[in-house]
Motif scaffolding. Structure first.
Motif, PDB file in Angstrom:
ATOM      1  N   ASP A 197      27.153  37.263  -3.824  1.00  0.00           N
ATOM      2  CA  ASP A 197      27.448  38.623  -3.375  1.00  0.00           C
ATOM      3  C   ASP A 197      26.582  39.653  -4.091  1.00  0.00           C
ATOM      4  O   ASP A 197      26.094  40.607  -3.475  1.00  0.00           O
ATOM      5  N   ILE A 198      26.367  39.473  -5.397  1.00  0.00           N
ATOM      6  CA  ILE A 198      25.524  40.402  -6.162  1.00  0.00           C
ATOM      7  C   ILE A 198      24.090  40.360  -5.648  1.00  0.00           C
ATOM      8  O   ILE A 198      23.457  41.399  -5.435  1.00  0.00           O
ATOM      9  N   ILE A 199      23.566  39.166  -5.420  1.00  0.00           N
ATOM     10  CA  ILE A 199      22.192  39.024  -4.917  1.00  0.00           C
ATOM     11  C   ILE A 199      22.057  39.632  -3.530  1.00  0.00           C
ATOM     12  O   ILE A 199      21.083  40.340  -3.241  1.00  0.00           O
ATOM     13  N   ASN A 200      23.047  39.403  -2.666  1.00  0.00           N
ATOM     14  CA  ASN A 200      23.008  39.991  -1.323  1.00  0.00           C
ATOM     15  C   ASN A 200      23.038  41.514  -1.385  1.00  0.00           C
ATOM     16  O   ASN A 200      22.342  42.188  -0.623  1.00  0.00           O
ATOM     17  N   ALA A 201      23.835  42.078  -2.283  1.00  0.00           N
ATOM     18  CA  ALA A 201      23.901  43.534  -2.426  1.00  0.00           C
ATOM     19  C   ALA A 201      22.562  44.083  -2.910  1.00  0.00           C
ATOM     20  O   ALA A 201      22.089  45.118  -2.409  1.00  0.00           O
ATOM     21  N   GLU A 202      21.935  43.396  -3.872  1.00  0.00           N
ATOM     22  CA  GLU A 202      20.625  43.836  -4.361  1.00  0.00           C
ATOM     23  C   GLU A 202      19.572  43.768  -3.254  1.00  0.00           C
ATOM     24  O   GLU A 202      18.750  44.679  -3.108  1.00  0.00           O
ATOM     25  N   LEU A 203      19.577  42.694  -2.479  1.00  0.00           N
ATOM     26  CA  LEU A 203      18.623  42.575  -1.374  1.00  0.00           C
ATOM     27  C   LEU A 203      18.841  43.676  -0.343  1.00  0.00           C
ATOM     28  O   LEU A 203      17.882  44.247   0.185  1.00  0.00           O
ATOM     29  N   HIS A 204      20.101  43.987  -0.050  1.00  0.00           N
ATOM     30  CA  HIS A 204      20.424  45.038   0.912  1.00  0.00           C
ATOM     31  C   HIS A 204      19.920  46.390   0.407  1.00  0.00           C
ATOM     32  O   HIS A 204      19.365  47.180   1.188  1.00  0.00           O
TER      33      HIS A 204
END
Length: 141
Positions: free
Chosen positions: A112-119
């Motif tokens: 979830d953290i990685i997805n938020a950073e990518l977003h």
């Protein structure tokens, strides 16, 4: 009896169900966390031993206390299991702490953290792209 036979699978599921019931409803030890779950059970083909994989939601101290409480209640658990399941031998239970649920939750948080950073990066790149498009369009006019 083979390890993966239908009979052994059925015994494993029955022992799992009864262990879950005994731990959640019968044992009154305050050391045992109310958030204790029996994840899996492996009964040996000769019905002499059983590995019970236990998951405890909480910190390491709660997990250690719960395992200690379960090990101290071993005789009671075995007796209750013998009363509820009709087997030739009541297996000797060994409790093993299972970290797979905590590991899965931790990995899910990281994803979830990685997805938020990518977003956020994609959003910043789009805003930067729109700003450069406006700059180019503004010079042409």
């Amino acid at each position: 009896m083979r390890k993966n036979s239908v009979k052994n699978t059925r015994i494993n599921s029955e022992v799992l169900r009864e262990l879950s019931r005994i731990i959640s409803r019968e044992i009154k030890d305050p050391r045992i966390s109310p958030m204790t779950t029996v994840v899996a059970v492996e009964v040996a083909p000769d019905l002499k031993t059983c590995k019970a994989y236990i998951s405890v939601l909480g910190d390491e101290e709660e997990q250690a206390d719960t395992l200690e409480g379960l090990r101290n209640a071993h005789g009671y658990i075995k007796r209750e299991l013998a009363h509820s399941i009709n087997l030739r031998n009541t297996p000797d239970i060994r409790f093993i702490l299972d970290q797979s649920i905590a590991y899965g939750v931790n990995m899910s948080k990281k994803i979830d953290i990685i997805n938020a950073e990518l977003h956020e990066r994609e959003k910043a790149a789009q805003e930067k792209g729109e700003a450069s498009d406006e700059h180019v369009n503004g010079e042409e006019a």
